[in-house]
Enzyme design. Structure first.
Site: not given
Ligand code: CP
Ligand code: NVA
Length: 326
Positions: A108, A135, A138, A231, A272, A312
């Site tokens: 990440r 992502h 996600q 987001d 998310c 997730r």
């Protein structure tokens, strides 16, 4: 599982076919059902997994850690400041060292080029746990949550409202098109997704029966949509832009009115996370206008954000099992 994904990296949706992504999703459903039934897997037994984090994380870090342990692997957290990555040692050299010791690597961080370089040199599967551009783990959790709710993805509406050119928006645009969904990006024109990405999403949608809409009209953008997604307005690394983004994105805040504008009483709210929706955080107390969603929406009956967070783990487990598992 139909597709053989052993040894593959998981860097961005565009590296996969719709059928491969669908297989990953099916595996995630199986793994979730197994976990619910108390059935423990052992497909990663004896494997060591490196978890590299240049940026902070709650969900992604914990999902990788728990998924590793559930399947018998050993996760090793390598945080910012713990390793030399790119500072005193090139990313390529670090990749070759880690690849000699670990069986899989999660990254990440900031530049997407870093995860590409790791993948090029590590010799073991590399998984993208978020870069500035994408992502993809996600996205899998998001579509899993939508499918749990509506039983299908084909033709199901997902309206992403907010910063239309961040990692989450990019992954939703391409990923939802790959699953044949009706994906809408609703943002100010200055934050529309990049042109090439829209063209790719449209080309994908033409193959899958999906639909792509890019608009700055919130009411028209969410009308008829089964889900509304948002987001943060300034992603990690964009803290200097907070004031500018608040000014630009305030009209795109997800309110009860926006949820009602879908015209669907069954519409769900997705995020998310982490989400600014009240003044219970240091950052929202400093900038009370920073909230991208109303607390009423986040806490209301529309919200599926904690299902998404749980998913997730199941989807990340599927990615590791498919690419590395026995
Ligand atoms: N959604 C998400 O990636 O959360 P974290 O930043 O907590 O990992
Ligand atoms: N766009 C957000 C996503 C966090 C999970 C960020 O990059 O900060």
């Amino acid at each position: 599982m139909a597709a053989n994904l052993k040894g593959r990296h998981f860097l961005k949706e565009l590296d996969f076919t719709p059928a491969e992504l669908d297989d990953l999703l099916s595996l995630a459903f199986t793994l979730k059902a197994n976990k619910r039934a108390g059935v423990r897997g052992r497909t990663l037994e004896g494997k060591n997994v490196a978890l590299i984090f240049e940026k902070p994380s709650t969900r992604t870090r914990c999902a990788f850690t728990v998924a590793c342990v559930d399947e018998g692997a050993h996760p090793e957290y390598l945080g910012k400041g713990d390793i030399q990555l790119g500072k005193k040692e090139s990313v390529a050299d670090t990749a070759r060292v880690l690849g000699r010791m670990f069986d899989g690597i999660q990254f990440r961080g900031f530049a997407h080029a870093t995860v590409e370089t790791l993948a090029k040199h590590a010799g073991v599967p590399v998984w993208n746990g978020l870069t500035d551009a994408w992502h993809p783990t996600q996205l899998l959790a998001d579509v899993m949550t939508v499918r749990e709710q509506f039983g299908t993805l084909r033709g199901v509406g997902l309206a992403y409202v907010g910063d239309g050119r961040n990692n989450v928006a990019n992954s939703l645009l391409i990923g939802c098109a790959m699953f044949g969904m009706d994906v809408r990006i609703v943002s100010p024109e200055s934050l529309f997704p990049e042109g090439w990405l829209v063209e790719r999403a449209q080309a994908v949608a033409a193959q899958t029966g999906g639909k792509v809409t890019i608009t700055s009209d919130v009411s028209a953008g969410v009308r008829g949509s089964h889900s509304v997604y948002t987001d943060v307005w300034a992603s990690m690394g964009e803290e200097a832009k907070i004031a500018e983004r608040i000014a630009l994105l305030k009209p795109f805040k997800v309110t009860v009115g926006v949820m009602e504008a879908t015209g669907r009483p069954e519409a769900i709210f997705l995020h998310c996370l982490p989400c600014f929706h009240n003044l219970d955080t240091e950052m929202s107390r400093q900038n009370p206008d920073i909230c991208e969603a109303d607390d009423e929406v986040f806490e209301g009956s529309w919200s599926r954000v904690f299902d998404q967070a749980e998913n997730r783990m199941h989807t990340i487990k599927a990615v590791m099992v498919a690419t590395l598992g026995r």
